[in-house]
Design an enzyme around this catalytic site. Sequence first.
Site, PDB file in Angstrom:
ATOM      1  N   GLN A  14      41.849  61.350  17.171  1.00  0.00           N
ATOM      2  CA  GLN A  14      42.959  60.654  16.520  1.00  0.00           C
ATOM      3  C   GLN A  14      42.497  59.406  15.757  1.00  0.00           C
ATOM      4  OE1 GLN A  14      45.908  58.819  19.057  1.00  0.00           O
ATOM      5  NE2 GLN A  14      47.274  58.425  17.337  1.00  0.00           N
ATOM      6  N   ASP A  54      26.919  66.087  21.632  1.00  0.00           N
ATOM      7  CA  ASP A  54      27.545  65.736  22.913  1.00  0.00           C
ATOM      8  C   ASP A  54      26.996  64.369  23.334  1.00  0.00           C
ATOM      9  OD1 ASP A  54      28.443  65.483  25.486  1.00  0.00           O
ATOM     10  OD2 ASP A  54      27.755  67.460  26.163  1.00  0.00           O
ATOM     11  N   TYR A 144      41.561  56.640  34.138  1.00  0.00           N
ATOM     12  CA  TYR A 144      41.298  56.166  32.770  1.00  0.00           C
ATOM     13  C   TYR A 144      41.206  54.626  32.748  1.00  0.00           C
ATOM     14  CZ  TYR A 144      42.435  55.401  27.756  1.00  0.00           C
ATOM     15  OH  TYR A 144      42.447  55.015  26.434  1.00  0.00           O
TER      16      TYR A 144
HETATM   17  P1  NAD Z   1      40.873  61.630  20.990  1.00  0.00           P
HETATM   18  O1  NAD Z   1      40.966  62.387  22.268  1.00  0.00           O
HETATM   19  O2  NAD Z   1      41.846  61.930  19.912  1.00  0.00           O
HETATM   20  O3  NAD Z   1      39.417  61.767  20.374  1.00  0.00           O
HETATM   21  C1  NAD Z   1      38.258  61.731  21.167  1.00  0.00           C
HETATM   22  C2  NAD Z   1      37.225  62.609  20.495  1.00  0.00           C
HETATM   23  O4  NAD Z   1      36.051  62.584  21.312  1.00  0.00           O
HETATM   24  C3  NAD Z   1      37.659  64.080  20.369  1.00  0.00           C
HETATM   25  O5  NAD Z   1      37.531  64.527  19.035  1.00  0.00           O
HETATM   26  C4  NAD Z   1      36.711  64.822  21.299  1.00  0.00           C
HETATM   27  O6  NAD Z   1      36.364  66.120  20.832  1.00  0.00           O
HETATM   28  C5  NAD Z   1      35.507  63.898  21.305  1.00  0.00           C
HETATM   29  N1  NAD Z   1      34.679  64.098  22.494  1.00  0.00           N
HETATM   30  C6  NAD Z   1      35.084  64.366  23.761  1.00  0.00           C
HETATM   31  N2  NAD Z   1      34.035  64.523  24.567  1.00  0.00           N
HETATM   32  C7  NAD Z   1      32.930  64.341  23.800  1.00  0.00           C
HETATM   33  C8  NAD Z   1      31.533  64.381  24.068  1.00  0.00           C
HETATM   34  N3  NAD Z   1      31.066  64.655  25.290  1.00  0.00           N
HETATM   35  N4  NAD Z   1      30.683  64.129  23.041  1.00  0.00           N
HETATM   36  C9  NAD Z   1      31.146  63.875  21.797  1.00  0.00           C
HETATM   37  N5  NAD Z   1      32.458  63.848  21.480  1.00  0.00           N
HETATM   38  C10 NAD Z   1      33.333  64.077  22.477  1.00  0.00           C
HETATM   39  O7  NAD Z   1      40.934  60.081  21.378  1.00  0.00           O
HETATM   40  P2  NAD Z   1      41.400  58.865  20.470  1.00  0.00           P
HETATM   41  O8  NAD Z   1      42.841  58.674  20.670  1.00  0.00           O
HETATM   42  O9  NAD Z   1      40.846  59.005  19.097  1.00  0.00           O
HETATM   43  O10 NAD Z   1      40.678  57.675  21.240  1.00  0.00           O
HETATM   44  C11 NAD Z   1      39.416  57.154  20.859  1.00  0.00           C
HETATM   45  C12 NAD Z   1      39.086  55.989  21.771  1.00  0.00           C
HETATM   46  O11 NAD Z   1      40.108  54.991  21.685  1.00  0.00           O
HETATM   47  C13 NAD Z   1      38.990  56.344  23.257  1.00  0.00           C
HETATM   48  O12 NAD Z   1      38.006  55.570  23.863  1.00  0.00           O
HETATM   49  C14 NAD Z   1      40.345  55.948  23.784  1.00  0.00           C
HETATM   50  O13 NAD Z   1      40.289  55.631  25.156  1.00  0.00           O
HETATM   51  C15 NAD Z   1      40.628  54.705  22.968  1.00  0.00           C
HETATM   52  N6  NAD Z   1      42.049  54.398  22.906  1.00  0.00           N
HETATM   53  C16 NAD Z   1      42.911  55.220  22.248  1.00  0.00           C
HETATM   54  C17 NAD Z   1      44.276  54.914  22.199  1.00  0.00           C
HETATM   55  C18 NAD Z   1      45.253  55.784  21.487  1.00  0.00           C
HETATM   56  O14 NAD Z   1      46.474  55.527  21.573  1.00  0.00           O
HETATM   57  N7  NAD Z   1      44.814  56.804  20.757  1.00  0.00           N
HETATM   58  C19 NAD Z   1      44.743  53.752  22.855  1.00  0.00           C
HETATM   59  C20 NAD Z   1      43.834  52.965  23.558  1.00  0.00           C
HETATM   60  C21 NAD Z   1      42.479  53.273  23.552  1.00  0.00           C
HETATM   61  C1  AKB Z   2      47.007  56.606  26.468  1.00  0.00           C
HETATM   62  O1  AKB Z   2      48.253  56.701  26.501  1.00  0.00           O
HETATM   63  O2  AKB Z   2      46.253  57.054  27.338  1.00  0.00           O
HETATM   64  C2  AKB Z   2      46.400  55.851  25.316  1.00  0.00           C
HETATM   65  C3  AKB Z   2      46.133  54.440  25.708  1.00  0.00           C
HETATM   66  C4  AKB Z   2      47.233  53.453  25.694  1.00  0.00           C
HETATM   67  O3  AKB Z   2      45.033  54.115  26.060  1.00  0.00           O
HETATM   68  N1  AKB Z   2      47.262  55.957  24.180  1.00  0.00           N
END
Ligand code: NAD
Ligand code: AKB
Length: 314
Positions: A14, A54, A144
């Site tokens: 995302q 990975d 998490y």
């Molecule tokens: P997401 O799940 O959309 O994307 C994560 C990506 O990592 C995926 O494309 C997945 O295929 C890839 N991935 C998983 N395992 C892997 C591996 N072993 N090697 C390589 N790639 C791998 O997550 P996101 O929402 O884009 O979040 C990205 C970061 O931001 C994360 O650390 C998440 O905790 C943090 N975050 C996101 C949000 C949110 O609302 N989206 C909020 C707070 C924090």
């Molecule tokens: C989740 O809901 O897990 C994420 C975050 C707030 O880290 N969007």
Amino acid sequence: MAKEKILVIGASGQIGVELTLALRKIYGNNNVIASDLREENPLLKGTGPYVSMDVMNKEMLHVQVIRQGITQIYLLAAILSATGEKNPNLAWHLNMQGLLNVLDIAREEKLSKVYWPSSIAVFGPTSPKMNCPQQTIIEPTTVYGISKYAGEFWCNYYFNRYGVDVRSLRYPGLISYKSAPGGGTTDYAIEIFHEALEEKKYQCFLNEDTYLPMMYMEDAIKATLQLMEAPASNITIRTSYNISGMSFSPKEISEEIKKHIPDFEMSYKSDYRQAIADSWPQSIDDSVARKDWGWQEDYNLEKMTREMFDNISK
Ligand code: NAD
Ligand code: AKB
């Protein structure tokens, strides 16, 4: 600036898609290498180099960093809150070992900067609910949240002990239209727009009065780039910065949606994600980020809703 060579890990997710595109605009397409375990996101195709990788395979990661002459890593690969509760071992393993692999390689190869996001999920039921401060009681109850809190202290440790310039933000729930969300508790605030347009109704998995901190993706990308471009001397937080955009409840977003789709119907049937949401704060105090590197959000609920509908309809 053009001398930097950036590796984005988790680029098909995302945030990864939008961050990769934003970094390519600044640093040049060929200087930003997208990588992920899954296949290249269609939105990235043709915009720059992509490698399948990975993050758990440290040797392969190390080889790529050396071979590509990487100077900065943005590590986005993780398992989010809702998916993490279904598979705690996997979430802990990926969220911790992935980060440690990157921090070790950053130290060994003397990378100029590392970015790794934390989350408001570090906070737990004993943290203040309103305007949750930067420094406060932090007792997370999800795997998490535990992994993010531990990760924050690993970042702090690698900065203090080895001088790795690793920076971090505690993102709230991120709302975007380009790439689908990856299994979080805040995902309802994205699903609702698609269902409103397609079905004119949505059944929410959280109760109507569940207030949570949220942010539009444009703001999240702006904050990330601003933090990474700030002079190191301005960065006083080496765990992770609180940042805030807006806070709303499912009921409030449904009312905002009704301004665009008057016959939209919202219903509520909470599931296991309710307990996760209830453990998090309702709003965040981000005054330290504002003071240190000038953080200021551009989007509130009204503006974000308009943008989401405009873009999804397109
Ligand atoms: P997401 O799940 O959309 O994307 C994560 C990506 O990592 C995926 O494309 C997945 O295929 C890839 N991935 C998983 N395992 C892997 C591996 N072993 N090697 C390589 N790639 C791998 O997550 P996101 O929402 O884009 O979040 C990205 C970061 O931001 C994360 O650390 C998440 O905790 C943090 N975050 C996101 C949000 C949110 O609302 N989206 C909020 C707070 C924090
Ligand atoms: C989740 O809901 O897990 C994420 C975050 C707030 O880290 N969007």
